[in-house]
Design a protein around this motif. Structure first.
Motif, PDB file in Angstrom:
ATOM      1  N   ILE A   1       0.721  -1.413  -0.123  1.00  0.00           N
ATOM      2  CA  ILE A   1       0.392  -0.442   0.133  1.00  0.00           C
ATOM      3  C   ILE A   1       0.957   1.103   0.158  1.00  0.00           C
ATOM      4  CG2 ILE A   1      -1.885   1.626   1.489  1.00  0.00           C
ATOM      5  CD1 ILE A   1      -2.491  -1.410   2.503  1.00  0.00           C
ATOM      6  N   SER A   2       2.149   1.391   0.955  1.00  0.00           N
ATOM      7  CA  SER A   2       2.644   2.306   0.718  1.00  0.00           C
ATOM      8  C   SER A   2       3.316   2.543  -0.496  1.00  0.00           C
ATOM      9  CB  SER A   2       4.075   2.199   2.027  1.00  0.00           C
ATOM     10  OG  SER A   2       4.428   3.445   2.192  1.00  0.00           O
ATOM     11  N   GLY A   3       4.137   1.769  -1.083  1.00  0.00           N
ATOM     12  CA  GLY A   3       4.589   1.798  -2.183  1.00  0.00           C
ATOM     13  C   GLY A   3       4.172   1.846  -3.605  1.00  0.00           C
ATOM     14  N   THR A   4       2.299   1.107  -2.974  1.00  0.00           N
ATOM     15  CA  THR A   4       1.351   1.551  -4.370  1.00  0.00           C
ATOM     16  C   THR A   4       1.062   3.471  -4.204  1.00  0.00           C
ATOM     17  OG1 THR A   4       0.912  -0.518  -4.255  1.00  0.00           O
ATOM     18  CG2 THR A   4       0.127   1.416  -5.528  1.00  0.00           C
ATOM     19  N   ALA A   5       1.448   3.728  -3.074  1.00  0.00           N
ATOM     20  CA  ALA A   5       0.917   5.746  -3.101  1.00  0.00           C
ATOM     21  C   ALA A   5       2.250   6.536  -3.499  1.00  0.00           C
ATOM     22  CB  ALA A   5       0.539   5.366  -2.088  1.00  0.00           C
TER      23      ALA A   5
ATOM     24  N   ALA B   1      11.535   3.843  -3.235  1.00  0.00           N
ATOM     25  CA  ALA B   1      11.480   2.257  -2.534  1.00  0.00           C
ATOM     26  C   ALA B   1      11.822   2.217  -1.168  1.00  0.00           C
ATOM     27  CB  ALA B   1      12.782   1.493  -3.219  1.00  0.00           C
ATOM     28  N   VAL B   2      13.647   3.559  -0.984  1.00  0.00           N
ATOM     29  CA  VAL B   2      13.735   3.479   0.001  1.00  0.00           C
ATOM     30  C   VAL B   2      13.550   4.734   1.105  1.00  0.00           C
ATOM     31  CG1 VAL B   2      15.820   5.175   1.572  1.00  0.00           C
ATOM     32  CG2 VAL B   2      15.767   3.376  -0.610  1.00  0.00           C
ATOM     33  N   GLN B   3      12.386   5.377   0.507  1.00  0.00           N
ATOM     34  CA  GLN B   3      11.590   6.764   1.143  1.00  0.00           C
ATOM     35  C   GLN B   3      10.497   5.728   1.911  1.00  0.00           C
ATOM     36  OE1 GLN B   3      11.827   9.312   1.619  1.00  0.00           O
ATOM     37  NE2 GLN B   3      12.524  10.784   0.545  1.00  0.00           N
ATOM     38  N   SER B   4       9.448   4.897   1.013  1.00  0.00           N
ATOM     39  CA  SER B   4       8.226   4.122   1.344  1.00  0.00           C
ATOM     40  C   SER B   4       8.371   2.981   1.881  1.00  0.00           C
ATOM     41  CB  SER B   4       7.623   3.656   0.272  1.00  0.00           C
ATOM     42  OG  SER B   4       6.205   2.337   0.129  1.00  0.00           O
ATOM     43  N   ALA B   5      10.097   2.325   2.198  1.00  0.00           N
ATOM     44  CA  ALA B   5       9.951   0.593   3.577  1.00  0.00           C
ATOM     45  C   ALA B   5      10.849   1.696   4.275  1.00  0.00           C
ATOM     46  CB  ALA B   5      11.536   0.036   2.535  1.00  0.00           C
ATOM     47  N   SER B   6      11.254   3.202   4.402  1.00  0.00           N
ATOM     48  CA  SER B   6      11.219   3.634   5.403  1.00  0.00           C
ATOM     49  C   SER B   6       9.619   4.144   6.118  1.00  0.00           C
ATOM     50  CB  SER B   6      11.876   4.946   5.699  1.00  0.00           C
ATOM     51  OG  SER B   6      13.198   4.522   4.712  1.00  0.00           O
ATOM     52  N   ARG B   7       8.842   5.198   5.800  1.00  0.00           N
ATOM     53  CA  ARG B   7       7.777   4.553   6.481  1.00  0.00           C
ATOM     54  C   ARG B   7       6.864   3.728   6.586  1.00  0.00           C
ATOM     55  NH1 ARG B   7       2.653   7.877   2.686  1.00  0.00           N
ATOM     56  NH2 ARG B   7       3.591   5.615   1.211  1.00  0.00           N
ATOM     57  N   THR B   8       7.432   2.530   5.942  1.00  0.00           N
ATOM     58  CA  THR B   8       5.951   0.936   6.648  1.00  0.00           C
ATOM     59  C   THR B   8       7.455   0.651   7.591  1.00  0.00           C
ATOM     60  OG1 THR B   8       8.550  -0.096   4.816  1.00  0.00           O
ATOM     61  CG2 THR B   8       5.396   0.738   3.956  1.00  0.00           C
ATOM     62  N   LEU B   9       8.649   0.328   7.956  1.00  0.00           N
ATOM     63  CA  LEU B   9       9.181   0.502   9.052  1.00  0.00           C
ATOM     64  C   LEU B   9       8.888   1.107  10.301  1.00  0.00           C
ATOM     65  CD1 LEU B   9      13.267  -0.089   9.436  1.00  0.00           C
ATOM     66  CD2 LEU B   9      12.011   1.053  11.356  1.00  0.00           C
ATOM     67  N   LEU B  10       8.688   2.021   9.468  1.00  0.00           N
ATOM     68  CA  LEU B  10       8.276   3.478  11.326  1.00  0.00           C
ATOM     69  C   LEU B  10       7.215   2.886  11.053  1.00  0.00           C
ATOM     70  CD1 LEU B  10       9.295   5.715  13.992  1.00  0.00           C
ATOM     71  CD2 LEU B  10       7.960   7.158  11.427  1.00  0.00           C
ATOM     72  N   THR B  11       5.996   2.425  10.770  1.00  0.00           N
ATOM     73  CA  THR B  11       4.590   1.919  10.490  1.00  0.00           C
ATOM     74  C   THR B  11       4.623   0.996  11.442  1.00  0.00           C
ATOM     75  OG1 THR B  11       3.397   3.310   8.779  1.00  0.00           O
ATOM     76  CG2 THR B  11       1.778   1.097   9.087  1.00  0.00           C
ATOM     77  N   ARG B  12       5.387  -0.246  11.619  1.00  0.00           N
ATOM     78  CA  ARG B  12       5.631  -1.390  12.065  1.00  0.00           C
ATOM     79  C   ARG B  12       6.166  -1.282  13.270  1.00  0.00           C
ATOM     80  NH1 ARG B  12       5.390  -5.828   8.300  1.00  0.00           N
ATOM     81  NH2 ARG B  12       5.670  -4.835   6.284  1.00  0.00           N
TER      82      ARG B  12
END
Length: 414
Positions: free
Chosen positions: A132-136, A334-345
């Motif tokens: 979801i984060s990556g698609t957005a 990819a890094v920006q999105s993965a960073s957002r998802t890591l913080l979300t987790r």
């Protein structure tokens, strides 16, 4: 939710990066050098305001517990501010108005992102958050590209295919209206149907005191040091490499023009291509994030970007810059999105807005690193060596991030 990203990136791509900021500093300003200085000063003030306001507004949002309402208000404020840019006429007396409106929109847009990021918890699960984060994020790049193409070919180049008059720079000023309308149209779905929290009546009844909120934020950071040091580690490490990521798109056009002799059209084509591959890369790695977790995506992408950057520095050829520049662009989102998802987790769900506010503040606090290193290497070794400033910032961020280990941050629930 993804459509909000698609609409909002028109501001970043068209207003901030390629069109309207160039109009203000190069046409509105009687002296372009003075225009650039005034614009830079305004953006510096905007950065300070974001650093001060983002965690405060995040704490307020956690108290009010109505992200959709707050996102709607901030989105409409950005739209209205962009629409007001129509009144920035091509006269030096309008320079202050122009840079102020851009800076104001920057501040509000960053605060809106705090509310928007907080919604990610409500619409995703640990097994879908990466996709979801990556698609957005990918749709954001797509939206920026489409808006840029419309702005350039419909309004700017060769008088514009839409036939908008160039008298009094109506075509350039019209770009602001285009971006305002673009953002509004694509933001409507999340403003109407976006997830809405149930307000906590007890917390809402308590008066919101900003000074107390800042004390609470300091206490939160202190608690991170004692109990959630992994989160504090991530906020600081990610702030460094995110500064390098931001510099990729902020300085790519400058490096292309000064070091490889690209003219305006060439730079724009390079920018469009970079945004397209960034969208594809972000979408693909969003799926990888869900499979293997965000950490491998961040480490692998940063390492690849560093290698690609060193290759660009080693070989003075436009073809090398194009090929490996596209490689770097494909990994930024990819890094920006993965960073957002890591913080979300890893963050407490009931403190999502405040945490994303701190995320924004940490990024602003170190936003001088990449520009300073780029300026240093440029002064010492020439414009092309400015690329080393970006590479070194990414490397410092990767080194800071590398020791971080967070148990359970995979595709499984926290």
């Amino acid at each position: 939710m993804e459509l909000w990203d698609l609409g909002s990136n028109a501001f970043n791509t068209v207003i901030l990066s390629f069109v309207f900021s160039v109009y203000v500093t190069g046409t509105v300003a009687a002296d372009p050098e003075n225009g650039q200085q005034v614009y830079s000063n305004a953006q510096t003030v905007a950065g300070i305001l974001v650093a001060l306001l983002a965690p405060l507004m995040g704490a307020w949002a956690d108290r009010v517990r109505n992200r959709r309402l707050l996102l709607t208000i901030s989105t409409l404020a950005v739209v209205l501010t962009m629409a007001a840019m129509w009144f920035v006429r091509p006269e030096n007396s309008y320079l202050l108005l122009g840079v102020t409106l851009i800076a104001l929109a920057s501040v509000i847009a960053e605060i809106a992102v705090v509310f928007y990021n907080g919604m990610l918890l409500q619409i995703s699960s640990p097994t879908t958050v990466g996709r979801i984060s990556g698609t957005a994020w990918a749709l954001g790049y797509v939206g920026g590209v489409v808006a840029l193409v419309i702005a350039l070919f419909g309004f700017i180049l060769d008088g514009g295919m839409l036939g908008i008059p160039t008298d009094d720079a109506a075509n350039a000023r019209g770009v602001a209206l285009l971006c305002a309308g673009w953002f509004l149209v694509f933001a409507i779905p999340v403003m109407i149907w976006g997830p809405r929290e149930v307000p906590d009546a007890l917390r809402v009844r308590e008066p919101f005191r900003p000074l107390q909120a800042y004390r609470d934020i300091v206490a939160r950071v202190a608690r991170m040091w004692r109990q959630e040091r992994h989160m504090l580690h991530f906020l600081l490490a990610s702030a460094v490499y995110r500064d390098g990521l931001g510099a990729v798109f902020a300085f790519a056009g400058v490096i292309a023009a000064t070091s490889y002799g690209m003219d305006t059209v060439d730079v724009v084509i390079f920018g469009i291509a970079a945004n397209v591959v960034a969208a594809l890369g972000t979408w693909v790695f969003g799926k990888v994030d869900d499979r293997v977790g965000p950490r491998p995506v961040i480490v692998g992408a940063l390492a690849a970007m560093i290698v690609f950057g060193l290759i660009i520095v080693a070989f003075d050829a436009t073809s090398v810059f194009w090929v490996f520049g596209m490689g770097i662009a494909s990994l930024v989102g990819a890094v920006q999105s993965a960073s957002r998802t890591l913080l979300t987790r890893i963050m407490p769900p009931d403190e999502a807005n405040e945490t994303f506010g701190l995320y924004a503040t940490a990024g602003r606090a170190v936003s001088f690193i990449a520009p300073a290193l780029i300026a240093l290497f440029t002064a010492v070794a020439g414009a092309r060596m400015g690329m080393l400033g970006i590479v070194l910032t990414l490397a410092l961020g990767l080194l800071a991030f590398w020791p971080l280990r967070i148990a359970g941050v995979t595709t499984k629930a926290r």
